[in-house]
Enzyme design. Sequence first.
Site, PDB file in Angstrom:
ATOM      1  N   ASP A 304      47.522  38.991  36.403  1.00  0.00           N
ATOM      2  CA  ASP A 304      46.754  39.770  37.372  1.00  0.00           C
ATOM      3  C   ASP A 304      47.511  40.037  38.671  1.00  0.00           C
ATOM      4  O   ASP A 304      47.162  40.962  39.408  1.00  0.00           O
ATOM      5  CB  ASP A 304      45.425  39.080  37.661  1.00  0.00           C
ATOM      6  CG  ASP A 304      44.483  39.150  36.469  1.00  0.00           C
ATOM      7  OD1 ASP A 304      44.590  40.113  35.684  1.00  0.00           O
ATOM      8  OD2 ASP A 304      43.655  38.244  36.307  1.00  0.00           O
ATOM      9  N   ASN A 387      36.659  42.981  34.491  1.00  0.00           N
ATOM     10  CA  ASN A 387      35.399  42.263  34.297  1.00  0.00           C
ATOM     11  C   ASN A 387      35.263  41.043  35.204  1.00  0.00           C
ATOM     12  O   ASN A 387      34.150  40.638  35.541  1.00  0.00           O
ATOM     13  CB  ASN A 387      35.265  41.813  32.837  1.00  0.00           C
ATOM     14  CG  ASN A 387      36.467  40.999  32.374  1.00  0.00           C
ATOM     15  OD1 ASN A 387      37.590  41.481  32.370  1.00  0.00           O
ATOM     16  ND2 ASN A 387      36.249  39.754  31.982  1.00  0.00           N
ATOM     17  N   TYR A 388      36.386  40.447  35.618  1.00  0.00           N
ATOM     18  CA  TYR A 388      36.335  39.183  36.360  1.00  0.00           C
ATOM     19  C   TYR A 388      36.430  39.418  37.861  1.00  0.00           C
ATOM     20  O   TYR A 388      37.055  40.368  38.325  1.00  0.00           O
ATOM     21  CB  TYR A 388      37.494  38.268  35.946  1.00  0.00           C
ATOM     22  CG  TYR A 388      37.104  37.206  34.940  1.00  0.00           C
ATOM     23  CD1 TYR A 388      36.303  36.132  35.300  1.00  0.00           C
ATOM     24  CD2 TYR A 388      37.549  37.274  33.624  1.00  0.00           C
ATOM     25  CE1 TYR A 388      35.950  35.151  34.390  1.00  0.00           C
ATOM     26  CE2 TYR A 388      37.198  36.296  32.692  1.00  0.00           C
ATOM     27  CZ  TYR A 388      36.402  35.243  33.088  1.00  0.00           C
ATOM     28  OH  TYR A 388      36.054  34.267  32.182  1.00  0.00           O
ATOM     29  N   GLU A 389      35.809  38.487  38.603  1.00  0.00           N
ATOM     30  CA  GLU A 389      36.030  38.356  40.047  1.00  0.00           C
ATOM     31  C   GLU A 389      36.724  37.029  40.316  1.00  0.00           C
ATOM     32  O   GLU A 389      36.372  36.000  39.718  1.00  0.00           O
ATOM     33  CB  GLU A 389      34.707  38.395  40.830  1.00  0.00           C
ATOM     34  CG  GLU A 389      34.309  39.765  41.341  1.00  0.00           C
ATOM     35  CD  GLU A 389      33.760  40.660  40.233  1.00  0.00           C
ATOM     36  OE1 GLU A 389      33.722  41.878  40.424  1.00  0.00           O
ATOM     37  OE2 GLU A 389      33.354  40.125  39.180  1.00  0.00           O
ATOM     38  N   ASP A 589      66.102  22.621  51.885  1.00  0.00           N
ATOM     39  CA  ASP A 589      64.953  23.515  52.067  1.00  0.00           C
ATOM     40  C   ASP A 589      64.366  23.798  50.689  1.00  0.00           C
ATOM     41  O   ASP A 589      64.934  24.556  49.906  1.00  0.00           O
ATOM     42  CB  ASP A 589      65.412  24.810  52.746  1.00  0.00           C
ATOM     43  CG  ASP A 589      64.244  25.671  53.194  1.00  0.00           C
ATOM     44  OD1 ASP A 589      63.083  25.308  52.914  1.00  0.00           O
ATOM     45  OD2 ASP A 589      64.490  26.723  53.823  1.00  0.00           O
TER      46      ASP A 589
END
Length: 643
Positions: A304, A387-389, A589
């Site tokens: 996503d 379809n998803y949140e 680092d």
Amino acid sequence: MTVTESATTPDTTLTHPLEPLSAAEITAAVDLLRGAGRIGPAARFVSLVLREPAKDAVLAHDADGTPVDRQAFAVVLDKSDGRTYETVVSLTDRSVVSWEHVPGVQPQVMLEEFFECEEIVKSSQQVQQALRERGITEFDGVMVDPWSAGHYGDENEGRLLRALVWVKIGGPDDNGYAHPVENLIVYVDMNAKRVVDLQDHGMIPVPREPGPYTPDAHPTRTDLKPIEITQPEGTSFEVNGHEVRWQKWRLRIGFTPREGVVLHTVRYADGDRLRSVLHRASLSEMVVPYGDPAPTHRRKNAFDAGEYNIGTLANPLELGCDCLGEIRYFDGVIVDGDGNPLTIPNAVCLHEEDYGLLWKHTDFRTEKTEVRRSRRLVISFVATVGNYEYGFFWYLYQDGNIEFEVKLTGILSTGAVPPGTTPTHGQLLNADGLYAPIHQHVFNMRLDLDVDGVANSVYEINTETDPPGPDNPIGNGFRTVATLLGTEQAAQRRVSLDSARYWKIVNPHVVNAVGEPVGYVLKPHGTVVPFVQPDASVMKRAGFMAQHLWVTPHSPAEMHAAGDYPNQHQGGEGLPRWTTADRDVADTDVVVWYTFGTHHQARLEDWPVMPVQYVGFSLQPSGFFDRSPALDVPRPANGHCGS
């Protein structure tokens, strides 16, 4: 910070080097590219963001105001020949710094392609005939979700989307996911704008039972009383541009199309010292592997972030719905395909909230009580991906804790089996053959930690049981053992409940009151392991799933766990490739990459819309402070605590 905006010449002199690009700066960058003859009529802007300056340049600017060249970075797709270009534009010098072709890649799916794909599929005569054979004769209600085609050999020619079909039988407000058109798979070339392949794996009746979730279909409760959240004296945080100051925290909020919310330069004011914790923290990648081998679902593996630019799918947030209380919003300013600035209003929500007890103790001998209430700062955005949140929430606490939480909701991606059949790889949702396949949601976070400075080391902390013997006479002994993870290969680790495993990031050059290196620990809250075969395509493309912890030396070129361009890529990029070098990661680092997620075997209770599920992790100070940093939190103003 105030930025004077002009359509062509934005003033960058007062802009912090990490301030996101303004609409005027996006316009200026596009104008420079057009003026240089780089942008043809078929060119589409996939993204255009701030090219973040090197860490040392940011630190120098924060220390003494050293000026930093302000640059923009864009990904451009030429639809006429399918070529992808990366370009850097200097807004300070008003010049095109670089323009490079990136061969053999497909950039993210653009929002405009979501709608184009649906129209191409709906207007296809082949698709319409297949729908008629299933009893669907009206095509206005046809609903198409564009899934990435992944990488599956010869089918990978062109810029492909794998379109799956549902239909809104009951009108425009119907829940189309109640009516999947199973076994119909349509491949669309988005450059050629045509259907290039239609696969029909056999007729399964389209489920007809509706799945409404709006209040007109379900009587609502009547016994809820209002909860009012007010701060009559205003909020405890201050905002200057995208810089936020709250309690003892100092940080900057960024936003990118690919990652959504980004936290920059997270620091904690400890006495007269402003101590660094995180230089940059963001969602690196996420993938949703489905475990159903049926033809419609076997290639559902959405990246996503890397395939869909999840930040571009951010919702405009609404007071009282997505956020509650005294809110400060930040707009998300991105670019559309034409190169115009596009503003997502209220894309990011900032507020503070009560979070119950912070600490408490009652001296039962004197009957005196001290109690403090916890307050946390919340930074969030919510994206709709088909379809998803997904809600992404950062929490900062008064005791130095940092927490990240994903809230998953929305509607299941559904399929159909013949009525009377029980699916083997999912949960039946009704008697009409509707079901939801088993799947996982896997997230990877890139955490550029600077714990009290840039040079850090990572230790794995395991708890071990002492062997029986004279030193453990009644068998109760157990203790923690710390192991330095000195190289990239050694630092590829999984969570272990058997050893209560966690990881500690320390600064070996700064010690606390007891002479130990100061540190922060990464505490898992919930995670998953992959269940796909090791040679599965999604495992090759999302190799970061193999481990929960990865550690790399800091590199601004290494930003995304699955590589820069996972769309239609065969895999092997990102963390698996970088870490083959087995670079040293001790006393340097470091960047910590953390993989976590949730295992979703759907429930009947998840239909027709899914109540929120939660997953995340926390970063906790461990020897970073010499004692509790929450001692100075005052008693509750309106309580009778401490009597």
